[in-house]
Design an enzyme around this catalytic site. Structure first.
Site, PDB file in Angstrom:
ATOM      1  N   HIS A 155       0.840  -1.210   0.000  1.00 56.77           N
ATOM      2  CA  HIS A 155       0.000   0.000   0.000  1.00 56.77           C
ATOM      3  C   HIS A 155       0.869   1.252   0.000  1.00 56.77           C
ATOM      4  CE1 HIS A 155      -3.261  -2.774   1.257  1.00 56.77           C
ATOM      5  NE2 HIS A 155      -2.309  -3.315   2.002  1.00 56.77           N
ATOM      6  N   SER A 276      14.994  20.624 -16.978  1.00 57.43           N
ATOM      7  CA  SER A 276      13.783  21.422 -17.174  1.00 57.43           C
ATOM      8  C   SER A 276      14.140  22.633 -18.021  1.00 57.43           C
ATOM      9  CB  SER A 276      13.246  21.875 -15.815  1.00 57.43           C
ATOM     10  OG  SER A 276      12.409  23.004 -15.977  1.00 57.43           O
ATOM     11  N   LYS A 282      16.274  21.266 -11.906  1.00 55.54           N
ATOM     12  CA  LYS A 282      15.565  20.001 -12.100  1.00 55.54           C
ATOM     13  C   LYS A 282      16.381  18.933 -12.812  1.00 55.54           C
ATOM     14  CE  LYS A 282      11.912  19.016 -11.363  1.00 55.54           C
ATOM     15  NZ  LYS A 282      10.701  19.134 -12.170  1.00 55.54           N
ATOM     16  N   GLU A 289       9.275   7.648 -16.782  1.00 55.52           N
ATOM     17  CA  GLU A 289       7.914   8.150 -16.990  1.00 55.52           C
ATOM     18  C   GLU A 289       7.341   7.660 -18.314  1.00 55.52           C
ATOM     19  OE1 GLU A 289       7.516  12.470 -15.245  1.00 55.52           O
ATOM     20  OE2 GLU A 289       9.505  12.150 -16.049  1.00 55.52           O
TER      21      GLU A 289
END
Ligand code: ARG
Length: 458
Positions: A155, A276, A282, A289
């Site tokens: 979980h 970024s 970043k 992804e």
């Protein structure tokens, strides 16, 4: 001119041709079509349908056309409807009247089914190669991390310390099943449809078994209707790749989470991450992804193609032409994903100090405390209740669990050793579990599977 011009008055409408053509995407079948055509011509000669001189000319011509494709000299014409008509057109240009015999006893229906099987077979072999690379990356990293551990989650809540190698190999086992599934797909699809003709075979004495052997298929079809309408191998490949995508998406998600500042378990290598355009600090896990995101289209290709197949009457219908784009896309995406994911795994820095601090929290040994009581004969449910109450009190009263454990008569000082950092994974002893005692056996089992998979791709 189309292949069927004899039947029609006047030429085909432009919009009809533009709508029905598949040359825009099926040119990648060219060399497989040539291979199938050469086997077909050998079959015609073997059965005495074509004299040797003519079959030799046809084979040499087909080889020449193959060479034109390889050297990017093949010129497609506007009237080429698909790769099969383009190749027959070119063979006839080169070999004249004999060229016009290449399609004897054959239909595009058995021809395209054969070419697509040959293509899929070759693509699956290549994908297995890429997958073995990911298996190897996971295995190498699992060996490298030794006895380092992290919290295992259920979980997404911290549950119990486990070895990092155990976590990595969990993904490895899923990928090993993906390989086994692709191998099973290869075995089931090992049937040659050539000789089925349009749907019902031919009055000519074709020898499908001979042609099947020429193309290294295990066997020829048993039912010509099934041979030209069966696209199970496409649906199965799409499923195999969709499920592989699901596995990569779960691995990707884990890398996204573990490389976040909040977790800080993994650090991304510069070469395997992106920056970024606006925020200078970043570093983003884009491979992970996309491994997650592209799975959507893989599942979509499977669902879409099953819908295409649903309720189709026997045998060939033009709907079946819709097999190619989803298949090609699923294969292309997977082919590009695998080396990127291998590289990502190989280049991750494991922040084992962060992982171990997270795994050393007091409550991470709650199950060990309960099992300490079980070892003394307390029924598990009761032990669960005792430890659960201690954890609750520790949180409510702001006292350390250690302190409460020492004060608990059934636990006391002897139970304190359970809190020793890193000792939980040392104690875990059941087979296949995430502890130190079992990981050697697991690594050994995994290496055996990996070596078998590596031997396959030799
Ligand atoms: N391009 C077609 C396909 O991919 C070839 C088969 C066409 N056959 C036919 N009978 N119209 O399915």
């Amino acid at each position: 001119m189309t292949l069927w011009a004899g039947r029609m008055v006047g030429g085909p409408a432009d919009a009809m041709m533009r709508y029905t053509e598949s040359i825009g995407y099926d040119a990648r079948l060219a060399l497989f079509d040539v291979e199938g055509s050469i086997a077909h011509v050998r079959g015609l000669s073997h059965s005495g349908i074509l004299p040797t001189g003519e079959s030799e000319l046809l084979i040499a011509t087909l080889a020449q056309v193959g060479e034109e494709f390889r050297s990017h000299r093949f010129v497609l014409l506007p009237e080429d409807e698909d790769i099969h008509t383009a190749i027959e057109r070119r063979v006839t240009e080169i070999a004249g009247e004999v060229g016009a015999k290449v399609h004897t006893g054959r239909s595009r229906n058995d021809q395209v089914a054969t070419a697509l099987r040959l293509y899929t077979r070759s693509a699956i072999h290549e994908l297995i190669g890429g997958l073995v690379g990911v298996e190897r990356a996971l295995y190498d990293r699992a060996v490298e991390v030794g006895a380092h551990y992290l919290p295992g989650y259920t979980h997404l809540q911290r549950a119990q310390p486990i070895l990092l190698a155990h976590q990595l190999l969990a993904h490895g086992w899923a990928l090993a099943r993906d390989i086994d599934r692709l191998v099973a797909t290869l075995e089931r699809m090992d049937v040659c449809p050539l000789g089925a003709g349009a749907l019902g075979g031919s009055s000519l004495p074709l020898d499908p078994a001979f042609v099947a052997r020429e193309l290294h298929f295990a066997r020829a079809f048993s039912n010509s209707l099934d041979a030209v309408s069966d696209r199970d191998f496409v649906a199965e490949t799409l499923f195999d790749l969709a499920l592989l995508g699901v596995h990569l998406s779960r691995l990707g998600e884990e890398i996204v989470i573990f490389s976040s500042e909040e977790f800080g378990f993994y650090r991304l290598d510069d070469a395997w991450s992106t920056g970024s355009s606006m925020l200078p600090q970043k570093k983003n896990p884009d491979i992970a992804e996309l491994a997650r995101g592209k799975t959507g289209r893989l599942i979509g290709h499977l669902a879409g193609f099953l819908s295409t197949l649903k309720s189709l009457p026997l045998a060939y219908n033009r709907d079946l032409q819709e097999d190619k784009e989803p298949l090609f896309d699923a294969i292309d995406e997977t082919r590009r994903a695998l080396p990127a994911i291998s590289g990502l795994i190989r280049s991750l820095t494991f922040q084992t100090d962060r992982m171990e601090i997270a795994a050393d929290g007091e409550t991470m040994v709650a199950i060990d405390l309960a099992e300490f009581l079980v070892a003394q004969g307390m029924p598990f449910r009761q032990a669960h209740g005792v430890i659960g109450a201690l954890v609750r009190r520790s949180l409510d009263e702001g006292r350390s669990l250690r302190e409460l454990v020492v004060a608990e008569p059934s636990l006391g000082e002897p139970a304190l050793s359970l809190f020793i950092e890193g000792s939980s994974v040392q104690r875990r002893r059941s087979a296949g579990g995430g502890g130190v005692g079992q990981i050697e056996a697991q690594l050994e089992d995994y290496l055996a599977v990996l070596k078998e998979h590596e031997a396959r791709i030799q």
